[in-house]
Write a protein that holds these residues in place. Structure first.
Motif, short mmCIF file in Angstrom:
data_model
loop_
_atom_site.label_atom_id
_atom_site.label_comp_id
_atom_site.label_asym_id
_atom_site.label_seq_id
_atom_site.Cartn_x
_atom_site.Cartn_y
_atom_site.Cartn_z
N SER A 120 3.93 -100.60 42.86
CA SER A 120 3.37 -101.72 43.59
C SER A 120 1.86 -101.62 43.54
N ASP A 121 1.22 -102.55 44.13
CA ASP A 121 -0.25 -102.52 44.16
C ASP A 121 -0.69 -101.54 45.23
N ILE A 122 -0.85 -100.29 44.84
CA ILE A 122 -1.33 -99.29 45.77
C ILE A 122 -2.69 -98.81 45.31
N SER A 123 -3.40 -98.20 46.20
CA SER A 123 -4.78 -97.81 45.89
C SER A 123 -4.82 -96.61 44.95
N ALA A 124 -5.97 -96.40 44.38
CA ALA A 124 -6.19 -95.26 43.50
C ALA A 124 -6.01 -93.96 44.27
N GLU A 125 -6.37 -93.96 45.55
CA GLU A 125 -6.21 -92.77 46.37
C GLU A 125 -4.73 -92.43 46.53
N GLN A 126 -3.90 -93.45 46.71
CA GLN A 126 -2.47 -93.21 46.84
C GLN A 126 -1.89 -92.71 45.52
N HIS A 127 -2.40 -93.21 44.40
CA HIS A 127 -1.97 -92.72 43.09
C HIS A 127 -2.33 -91.24 42.95
N GLU A 128 -3.54 -90.88 43.37
CA GLU A 128 -3.99 -89.50 43.29
C GLU A 128 -3.11 -88.60 44.14
N GLU A 129 -2.76 -89.06 45.35
CA GLU A 129 -1.88 -88.28 46.22
C GLU A 129 -0.52 -88.07 45.56
N ARG A 130 0.00 -89.11 44.94
CA ARG A 130 1.29 -89.01 44.26
C ARG A 130 1.21 -88.04 43.09
N LEU A 131 0.14 -88.10 42.32
CA LEU A 131 -0.03 -87.17 41.21
C LEU A 131 -0.08 -85.73 41.70
N GLU A 132 -0.81 -85.50 42.78
CA GLU A 132 -0.91 -84.15 43.33
C GLU A 132 0.45 -83.66 43.82
N SER A 133 1.23 -84.53 44.45
CA SER A 133 2.54 -84.12 44.92
C SER A 133 3.47 -83.79 43.74
N LEU A 134 3.37 -84.57 42.67
CA LEU A 134 4.18 -84.29 41.49
C LEU A 134 3.77 -82.97 40.84
N ARG A 135 2.46 -82.69 40.82
CA ARG A 135 2.00 -81.43 40.25
C ARG A 135 2.52 -80.25 41.06
N ARG A 136 2.49 -80.37 42.39
CA ARG A 136 3.01 -79.29 43.23
C ARG A 136 4.51 -79.11 42.99
N GLN A 137 5.22 -80.23 42.88
CA GLN A 137 6.67 -80.18 42.71
C GLN A 137 7.07 -79.56 41.37
N TYR A 138 6.36 -79.93 40.32
CA TYR A 138 6.74 -79.48 38.97
C TYR A 138 5.84 -78.38 38.42
N GLY A 139 4.91 -77.92 39.21
CA GLY A 139 4.07 -76.80 38.80
C GLY A 139 3.08 -77.10 37.70
N GLY A 140 2.59 -78.34 37.64
CA GLY A 140 1.68 -78.73 36.58
C GLY A 140 0.29 -78.62 36.92
#
Length: 54
Positions: A34-54
């Motif tokens: 959806s139309d979410i902010s760049a900050e929300q995208h960054e938060e999602r990326l960080e959560s995925l990195r923590r989850q998958y160890g990237g």
């Protein structure tokens, strides 16, 4: 003759490519973006990195 990119231009280009890659991977995974902010995208990326160890 080509001109060199400034550091700011390089950073902007990197962010644009990163966001496009993220959006493409989300589409492949079946997520609807959806139309979410760049900050929300960054938060999602960080959560995925923590989850998958990237």
């Amino acid at each position: 003759m080509t001109s060199q990119l400034t550091e700011k231009q390089k950073a902007t280009l990197w962010q644009q490519r990163r966001m496009a890659s993220y959006q493409a991977s989300c589409r492949l995974a079946g997520y609807v973006l959806s139309d979410i902010s760049a900050e929300q995208h960054e938060e999602r990326l960080e959560s995925l990195r923590r989850q998958y160890g990237g």
